[in-house]
Structures are given as C-alpha cells and as structure tokens.
Scaffold this motif. Structure first.
Motif, short mmCIF file in Angstrom:
data_model
loop_
_atom_site.label_atom_id
_atom_site.label_comp_id
_atom_site.label_asym_id
_atom_site.label_seq_id
_atom_site.Cartn_x
_atom_site.Cartn_y
_atom_site.Cartn_z
N VAL A 418 -1.78 59.96 9.99
CA VAL A 418 -1.69 58.79 9.52
C VAL A 418 -2.81 57.69 9.59
CG1 VAL A 418 0.82 59.22 8.95
CG2 VAL A 418 0.09 58.07 11.06
N ASP A 419 -3.64 57.42 8.64
CA ASP A 419 -4.54 56.58 8.99
C ASP A 419 -4.10 55.04 8.37
OD1 ASP A 419 -6.87 54.75 8.50
OD2 ASP A 419 -8.05 55.90 7.27
N THR A 420 -3.74 54.30 9.28
CA THR A 420 -2.84 53.06 9.10
C THR A 420 -3.82 51.79 9.00
OG1 THR A 420 -2.52 52.65 11.54
CG2 THR A 420 -1.03 54.31 10.32
N TRP A 421 -3.95 51.32 7.87
CA TRP A 421 -4.78 50.00 7.80
C TRP A 421 -3.61 48.91 7.98
CZ3 TRP A 421 -3.69 45.93 4.52
CH2 TRP A 421 -4.61 44.76 4.93
N TRP A 422 -4.02 47.93 8.75
CA TRP A 422 -3.17 46.62 8.94
C TRP A 422 -3.92 45.66 9.70
CZ3 TRP A 422 -0.27 45.53 13.60
CH2 TRP A 422 -0.32 46.66 14.62
N GLN A 423 -3.34 44.49 10.08
CA GLN A 423 -4.09 43.41 10.86
C GLN A 423 -3.10 42.80 11.60
OE1 GLN A 423 -5.01 41.44 7.05
NE2 GLN A 423 -7.08 41.68 7.73
N THR A 424 -3.75 42.21 12.77
CA THR A 424 -2.82 41.12 13.76
C THR A 424 -1.77 40.37 12.60
OG1 THR A 424 -4.72 41.23 15.04
CG2 THR A 424 -2.87 39.31 15.24
N GLU A 425 -2.35 39.83 11.74
CA GLU A 425 -1.73 38.93 10.71
C GLU A 425 -0.50 39.92 9.90
OE1 GLU A 425 -4.91 39.38 10.93
OE2 GLU A 425 -6.09 37.34 10.75
N GLY A 504 -9.44 39.67 3.91
CA GLY A 504 -10.72 39.83 4.47
C GLY A 504 -11.53 41.26 4.52
N ASP A 505 -10.81 42.34 3.81
CA ASP A 505 -11.33 43.53 3.83
C ASP A 505 -11.68 44.00 2.42
OD1 ASP A 505 -11.31 45.08 6.26
OD2 ASP A 505 -9.27 44.47 6.21
N GLY A 506 -12.83 44.77 2.44
CA GLY A 506 -13.52 45.25 0.94
C GLY A 506 -12.54 46.47 0.96
N GLY A 519 -14.11 47.77 5.08
CA GLY A 519 -14.61 47.00 6.06
C GLY A 519 -14.46 45.46 5.65
N ARG A 520 -14.67 44.81 6.82
CA ARG A 520 -14.60 43.33 6.52
C ARG A 520 -15.69 42.82 5.68
NH1 ARG A 520 -10.12 41.23 9.03
NH2 ARG A 520 -11.02 39.28 8.50
N VAL A 521 -15.24 41.75 4.76
CA VAL A 521 -16.28 40.92 4.00
C VAL A 521 -16.43 39.83 4.40
CG1 VAL A 521 -15.26 42.40 1.86
CG2 VAL A 521 -14.37 40.15 2.56
N HIS A 530 -12.32 46.39 18.18
CA HIS A 530 -12.03 45.01 18.78
C HIS A 530 -12.65 44.08 17.68
CE1 HIS A 530 -11.52 46.51 23.08
NE2 HIS A 530 -10.67 46.89 22.22
N ARG A 531 -11.78 43.06 17.09
CA ARG A 531 -12.27 42.05 16.14
C ARG A 531 -13.19 40.97 16.96
NH1 ARG A 531 -7.50 40.40 12.24
NH2 ARG A 531 -8.45 38.40 12.08
N ILE A 532 -14.43 40.86 16.60
CA ILE A 532 -15.00 39.75 17.33
C ILE A 532 -15.77 38.93 16.13
CG2 ILE A 532 -16.97 39.03 18.72
CD1 ILE A 532 -16.46 41.75 20.11
C1 WT7 Z 1 -8.87 44.74 10.91
C2 WT7 Z 1 -7.84 43.91 11.48
C3 WT7 Z 1 -4.23 46.38 13.07
C4 WT7 Z 1 -4.45 46.70 14.34
C5 WT7 Z 1 -5.83 46.90 15.25
C6 WT7 Z 1 -6.71 45.79 14.41
C7 WT7 Z 1 -9.71 46.77 10.23
C8 WT7 Z 1 -7.67 48.20 10.78
C9 WT7 Z 1 -8.02 49.96 9.55
C10 WT7 Z 1 -7.97 51.19 8.98
C11 WT7 Z 1 -9.93 50.49 7.92
C12 WT7 Z 1 -9.01 48.98 9.55
C13 WT7 Z 1 -9.73 45.80 9.22
C14 WT7 Z 1 -8.80 44.91 9.35
N1 WT7 Z 1 -8.83 48.00 10.20
N2 WT7 Z 1 -7.24 49.27 10.60
N3 WT7 Z 1 -7.00 52.06 9.29
N4 WT7 Z 1 -8.94 51.64 8.24
N5 WT7 Z 1 -9.84 49.47 8.65
O1 WT7 Z 1 -6.37 44.63 14.30
O2 WT7 Z 1 -7.83 43.17 15.33
O3 WT7 Z 1 -6.21 42.43 13.58
O4 WT7 Z 1 -8.24 43.76 13.00
O5 WT7 Z 1 -9.30 46.05 11.29
O6 WT7 Z 1 -10.92 45.38 9.00
O7 WT7 Z 1 -8.81 43.78 8.66
P1 WT7 Z 1 -7.08 43.49 13.81
#
Ligand code: WT7
Length: 651
Positions: A418-425, A504-506, A519-521, A530-532
């Motif tokens: 499972v390739d899970t896309w999500w964010q802190t938000e 904020g992702d493409g 990826g991020r736009v 790690h998000r920087i």
């Molecule tokens: C950003 C969020 C979600 C917990 C870890 C990161 C990128 C995250 C994927 C995925 C492609 C992904 C996005 C997103 N991202 N998971 N499965 N495939 N991109 O949390 O530090 O809030 O970062 O991580 O760009 O916006 P975060």
C-alpha cells in the motif's frame, strides 16, 4: 518527484492483483465492494461517517455529524463528547484485548519492553495524574521532545487523557527549533529524556532542551525520563525546574478518569514546514482525527487481531502520531516500536526485528527502501521474514524500481503493497490502495480512501489529467487550522479554489483512473520523507553577515528522493570558501538540525531572476542537476512538475 523517477513512472505499465491468500481473509475483498462503499461515502458522507464513528466510544453522542456552515472551518461530530485515549486504551480493557500486547518496544542495544493494554493503562493513568499534580489543565500545551522510547507513546496518550494539547517535536530538531515551537504555542511543560541510543552512541537530549528553554518563559517544568537505569546518560537537573519522570509518577494513582472532550477540542499541534520561513502549527482536534486514524488503520492495514504491526516512522512526525500511536491502538492492535537506526549495530537490524517478533505488517518510507537496496539483499536474506503479509510506504513518491525491490525482496512477491499518499494536514491516509481489493501499479498511490473526493485541477479549477491534486469534500481527519494564524490557514490551503482543499502536490490520473503523485508544486522539498521549506533555509543563510541572497532548490537524489542545493550570493568584499560553507552548515544545524543540511552550497555572483524580480528556480535546478539550461517543457515529459510549479507560482 525527481525527473528520472518521473520518467519511469510515466512509462509504468505493470499491474499486481491481490492474491487469493490475502484476499480471502481481507476486510474488503473485491473492487466492487470498494466501489460500493466508496460511493456511499461520497453520496452520503454524514451517514457514512456516523456509522463509522459508532464503532468508537463517545461519552455523549454528537448532535450533528458535519457542520459546513462556515468553510473552511468545518466542524465534525458537534455536540459529541469523547476521549481518544479512552478509545485507544479503556475501550479494550473489558475484552481479551486487555492482556494483549499493545506496545512491543525494542531498544537499539536490544533491550525490550512489552506493555499489554492493561500495562499501558496503568502507565498512562499514572503519568496523567503526574501531569495534573504539576498543575496541567485541559487545553494547556505540552512540548514533548522524546526519542522513540515507550514513554513517548505514554506521554502522548497521557496528555490526550487529560485534554492537554501535545506538541511533539522530533528529537532531531535543534534547540532553536524547539524554542520557536514552544514560544509559538506557549507550552507550559516539556517532557524529554536524558538521552537516547543512536547508532551505538549516546545522544544527550536534555542538554538540548536546557538550551532551548532558556528562551522560553512559558515553561514551568521539564519532566525528564531516564532512558536507562543501567547506562548513565549525562544530565544536569535544576532542582526548581526539572523533575525526573520516575519521581513524578511515584505514588501517583493508577487510575485517572479520561476527560470528556468536546469533539472539536484541540488534541494536538504538530509543526510542519511550508513555503514561508516559519513552520506552522497544524491543529488537529479530537473526534474527527480519532475516527479517521482509526478507520484508515483498520482498512488500509487490514488489521487482524493476531497481527504484529510495525511502522518504522518516528512519533515526532505525523506518521507516528496516526500510525504508531492513535490509529493502531484505537484498533486494539499490537504495535512494534523501535528506538534506533536501521544499521545499528548492523544493516540487517530491521529484518532481525521482523524475524524476532514475527512482524506481519510493515510500514516504511521509500527512502528507507532505497537504502536497503543499496545495502543489498544479502542483509535481508539472512533472516526469516516470512511472517510479513502486508507492506506499506509513505512520505514521498516511490519510484517503480524501489517498489519492485520491496515487492520481490521483502514481500517475496506475496505481500500487497500500500503506497499511501497523505500529509501532516490530512491527519491520515487519503489516496491509497485497499490491500484486499486494489490492483496496484508500482509508483501509483491508486485510489482515494472512503469519503475522500480527490481530483486533479488546473489553477482555475478545471479538471485535468495532470495538474494540482485537490480534495473537494471535507473529511474527519482534516486539519482545523494553523495555530495562531487563521490567515495562513486560509491562504495556504483554501485560496486556490473555492472550498476545495489544496494540498500542494502535483498529480496525474491515468486512463484507468489511477492517481500518480508527482511531488510538491510549492517550495517545499522532501528530503528522505522530511519536509523542509526552502524559505526556512534561505532565511537562515541570509542571516549570516557575509550573505546577500540565497535560493534553495530541491534536486533528484538517488536515496533521499530529493536533496537540497543552496545557491548563495555574497555581500561585497566577501569570498566563498570552505570555511564559509562550514559556517553556513553550522548555522543550519543550530537553527533546524542535521537532517536539514543541504547537499551542496554553491556560491554565485548573482541569482537568475525574472524581470519582476522572481528567482528562476527552474534554471537553478537545471544547473544543479547538470542539465542544459532551457525552458522547453511539455506536460508529458519530466518537466511536468517544474511546469506545474511555474503555473502555481505565476503572479
Ligand atoms: C508530503 C507531506 C504523510 C506522512 C509523511 C509525510 C509527500 C507523502 C506520499 C506518497 C507521494 C507523498 C507529499 C505530501 N508524500 N506520502 N505516498 N506518494 N508523495 O508527511 O511531512 O506532511 O509531507 O509528503 O508531497 O504533500 P508530511
């Protein structure tokens, strides 16, 4: 996503169907079942989420599932009273789960702790009472700067139990980062430890907190966990301000009633990087986040009662909040927690742990997978990892090559990924396969989770195959704000289109409807997951007396996914030198932490700019990646993300 990876993703055609042995016991066994449930969740979201929430405990049932009267200030389960700690612990105490392992912890040197749900209840209750003894009240903020030891999970849960708002700060952050976060949320208490084992070395953490709180007048007390009663970690204690954790909880009662929280009471803050210099405190509240972390864990990990589940993230990031602590425990799962590095004392450490505890579900980041690939499969093959039945990834786009390696070498071609896309938000997973039913494609996060109305839009809100990822409906796990900055909340997430969430992702959607996250736009770089914010680094560089201007960009990196390259122009009379690079590097360590050091610092006379004065980052990226400098892009090629970025950043 890196250009090379993107190319392979755009050409990826392989598909992997769920296998019978997994499917026959799965919670959702067919695409028809997924589609039906998804349709319900989108057509009648309130009914759908109310049904889901009825699996959890509320002291008082909600009056209204969703209040959407004042977007983007959505409110979920209004009028309800609940407690997430109660749902993660107490809810299980009257069943056989009571004596099941909740947390299995392994220290880097090999020490072990196993806590059953009943054990965890006692520890959490005791600390909750300890916090109360220090005067902590509902709504107070507590900064937690702890390594991956059981007390980290216990502290988070104890805060939630009494309604204190936790703000966990990843233990790789510097003193300056800690004090910025504490001052932003005016925390009263810190919880830290004397130290931690990291790659065979003792890392002293309390020292860092001491440094930080010098600048934090709101802090009244520091609670200090002794990492080990056997090994000594150097630690100075101030008798007025510092208190040992074990002293604090001594004589504290083993029972502490869980505070009845309003559904929308704040649960935690977690700081994350954005496009401007200052990290933002993402607000999550009680009931919606609880439900979303519970429900996604249940379906995406397909949790079965006997599973041993291991997420290798750190609780200092959202992945650890939602998928080490809250989601799995709300499900009554057994969670493995590991203190150390994957190569301490050897490169087979993770697989040794999988073998030792018979781990069934394993959730990690693509950057880790690429590192294991580099170390070679012999390290994996030394161990019996046949207990694994499900694999997951998170944090950044996964390149098909890494996906295939994961599938073959770790999953032995048997385990769904499972390739899970999500964010802190987002609080929890948003676009993800459901393992028993989704046919996967290497590099695609596939389809939206239940209740998630995801799509791809252009700047003006028209649907496109390639463009900006967008979420059209509110969902329970969504952030409720940015601490102390309503404008930033509205501007960052809700100003691109009306009442539509902008992550904020493409992204691209293929002919079968699969989502591919590109990826991020914005100017956020994803280094090893790690998000920087590039602006954070830029403001650090320009704070140096010799620096005139700086532009930081993300470039491809084989292992880290992305790495940062900093272009720095100097003030008159200064010259670039190794010692200046060293000074700038030290500044980054001091202001953020080692993990934010750029790959390269390049001194330049000028930065390329548009006539309106905007730095042309795409040209810098071409230079840093050694490509011919140019601006030729079509959407089908690897320049797609750059093209999107430019669109997003147009004036
Ligand atoms: C950003 C969020 C979600 C917990 C870890 C990161 C990128 C995250 C994927 C995925 C492609 C992904 C996005 C997103 N991202 N998971 N499965 N495939 N991109 O949390 O530090 O809030 O970062 O991580 O760009 O916006 P975060």
């Amino acid at each position: 996503m890196s250009n090379e990876n993107l190319k392979t993703v755009l050409q990826e055609k392989r598909t992997f169907q769920p296998q019978d042995h997994f499917q026959k016991n799965a919670k959702i066994q067919s695409m028809e079942a997924y589609k039906e449930k998804y349709r319900e969740s989108i057509e009648n979201p309130e009914e759908f989420w109310a049904n889901a929430a009825s699996e959890l405990h509320f002291f008082k049932k909600w009056d209204r599932v969703l209040n959407a009267e004042n977007p983007p200030f959505y409110r979920w389960f209004e009028g309800g009273k609940t407690n997430i700690c109660y749902n993660c612990i107490d809810r299980h105490l009257d069943s056989a789960t009571r004596n099941k392992a909740a947390i299995i912890w392994e220290g880097e040197p090999g020490d072990e702790v196993v806590l059953t749900y009943a054990d965890l209840a006692r520890k959490v209750n005791q600390l909750a009472n300890g916090l109360k003894k220090l005067g902590v009240q509902k709504g107070d903020r507590i900064a937690i700067y702890l390594p991956m030891i059981p007390e980290l999970a216990i502290s988070v849960l104890a805060c939630a139990r009494i309604g204190a708002v936790h703000s966990v700060i990843f233990a790789g952050f510097s003193a300056d980062s800690i004090s910025d976060r504490i001052n932003d949320c005016q925390a009263k208490i810190t919880i830290t430890s004397d130290g931690v084992w990291r790659k065979g070395k003792k890392l002293l953490l309390k020292n860092i907190v001491d440094e930080a709180v010098k600048k934090c007048p709101s802090i009244e007390k520091n609670i200090v966990v002794k990492r080990s009663h056997k090994d000594h970690f150097e630690c100075a204690m101030d008798e007025n301000k510092d208190i040992w954790y074990h002293d604090l909880i001594e004589n504290c009662s083993l029972s502490c009633p869980a505070e009845e929280m309003d559904s929308e009471d704040m649960l935690f803050l977690l700081y994350t990087s954005g496009t401007t210099g200052k990290p933002k405190g993402i607000i999550h509240t009680t009931a919606g986040y609880m439900l979303y972390s519970y429900y996604t864990s249940k379906y995406v990990f397909d949790l079965q009662p006997e599973d041993v589940y291991w997420c290798t993230a750190d609780i200092g990031w959202i992945t650890g909040h939602s998928y080490i602590v809250y989601g799995p425990l709300a499900n009554g799962a057994t969670c493995l927690m590991y203190e150390g590095a994957p190569n301490a004392p050897h490169k087979g450490r993770f697989w040794e742990i999988v073998e030792k505890y018979r781990v069934n579900i394993f959730y990690t980041a693509p950057t880790a997978i690429r590192t294991f690939m580099k170390w070679g499969e012999d390290w994996v093959n030394k161990y019996d990892i046949s207990s694994l039945r499900l694999l997951g990834t998170v944090g950044e786009p996964i390149n098909p090559e890494a996906w295939m390696w994961y599938h073959k070498v770790i999953g032995k071609e048997r385990c769904p990924i499972v390739d899970t896309w999500w964010q802190t938000e987002t609080g929890g997973m948003m676009i993800t396969p459901i393992p028993g039913c989704t046919t996967t494609k290497p590099g695609s996060a596939t389809f939206p989770f239940f209740g998630i109305d995801a799509t791809i839009l252009d700047k003006d809100g028209n649907e496109q195959d390639t463009g900006f990822l967008a979420v059209r409906k509110p969902w329970p796990g969504m952030l409720r704000g940015v601490y102390g900055d309503e404008e930033r909340f509205k501007n960052t997430y809700w100003s691109q289109w009306e009442n539509i969430y902008f992550p904020g992702d493409g992204a691209r959607r293929d002919e079968d409807g699969y989502f591919w996250i590109l990826g991020r736009v914005d100017d956020v770089v994803n280094v090893s997951g790690h998000r920087i914010g590039t602006a954070e680094l830029e403001s650090i560089f320009v704070s140096h007396a010799s620096v005139a201007e700086s532009a930081v960009i993300g470039i491809d990196h084989e292992i880290k996914g992305q790495a940062m390259v900093a272009f720095v122009s100097l003030r008159e009379g200064n010259e670039g030198s190794d010692s200046l690079i060293e000074e700038l590097t030290q500044l980054v360590i001091e202001k953020i932490g080692k993990f934010a050091i750029p790959e390269r610092i390049i001194f330049t006379a000028d930065l390329p700019k548009t006539r309106s004065g905007k730095i042309m980052r795409r040209l810098l990226r071409d230079i840093a990646e050694g490509r011919a400098v140019g601006n030729v892009t079509t959407l089908a090629d690897a320049g797609v993300i750059d093209a999107l970025k430019e669109k997003y950043q147009e004036d």
